[in-house]
Design a protein around this motif. Structure first.
Motif, PDB file in Angstrom:
ATOM      1  N   SER A 139       0.857  -1.187   0.000  1.00  0.00           N
ATOM      2  CA  SER A 139       0.000   0.000   0.000  1.00  0.00           C
ATOM      3  C   SER A 139       0.891   1.233   0.000  1.00  0.00           C
ATOM      4  CB  SER A 139      -0.897   0.021   1.236  1.00  0.00           C
ATOM      5  OG  SER A 139      -1.771  -1.073   1.229  1.00  0.00           O
ATOM      6  N   CYS A 169       0.792   5.545   1.066  1.00  0.00           N
ATOM      7  CA  CYS A 169       0.099   6.670   1.688  1.00  0.00           C
ATOM      8  C   CYS A 169       0.768   7.947   1.203  1.00  0.00           C
ATOM      9  CB  CYS A 169       0.184   6.568   3.204  1.00  0.00           C
ATOM     10  SG  CYS A 169      -0.685   7.902   4.038  1.00  0.00           S
ATOM     11  N   LYS A 212      -2.125   3.634  -9.543  1.00  0.00           N
ATOM     12  CA  LYS A 212      -2.778   2.332  -9.708  1.00  0.00           C
ATOM     13  C   LYS A 212      -2.143   1.503 -10.820  1.00  0.00           C
ATOM     14  CE  LYS A 212      -7.098   3.255  -7.518  1.00  0.00           C
ATOM     15  NZ  LYS A 212      -8.328   2.608  -7.258  1.00  0.00           N
ATOM     16  N   GLU A 240      -3.717  -0.709  -1.596  1.00  0.00           N
ATOM     17  CA  GLU A 240      -4.496   0.497  -1.302  1.00  0.00           C
ATOM     18  C   GLU A 240      -3.636   1.745  -1.456  1.00  0.00           C
ATOM     19  OE1 GLU A 240      -7.391   2.060   2.294  1.00  0.00           O
ATOM     20  OE2 GLU A 240      -5.933   0.495   2.701  1.00  0.00           O
ATOM     21  N   ILE A 277      -3.704   5.621  -0.210  1.00  0.00           N
ATOM     22  CA  ILE A 277      -4.358   6.452   0.797  1.00  0.00           C
ATOM     23  C   ILE A 277      -3.879   7.890   0.654  1.00  0.00           C
ATOM     24  CG2 ILE A 277      -4.632   6.841   3.279  1.00  0.00           C
ATOM     25  CD1 ILE A 277      -3.796   3.807   3.560  1.00  0.00           C
TER      26      ILE A 277
END
Length: 51
Positions: free
Chosen positions: A11, A13, A33, A39, A41
């Motif tokens: 992920s 952030c 992506k 994920e 964030i």
């Protein structure tokens, strides 16, 4: 650069946005992506993340 690490990134952030970034957050997520399966964030002030 990210293509060298895409198998290692779980992920991401995003923090500390520079002023020119305001209003382009969705574009940043869309671009990431292509490299990150996990994920993505967008951090906010005083945000806490559990690792």
């Amino acid at each position: 650069m990210l293509e060298d690490y895409n198998n290692e990134i779980g992920s991401i952030c995003l923090t500390h946005f520079y002023p020119e970034m305001r209003g382009h957050e969705k574009e940043a997520i869309h671009r990431l992506k292509d490299y990150v399966e996990g994920e993505i964030i967008l951090a906010e002030d005083l945000m806490r993340l559990e690792l």
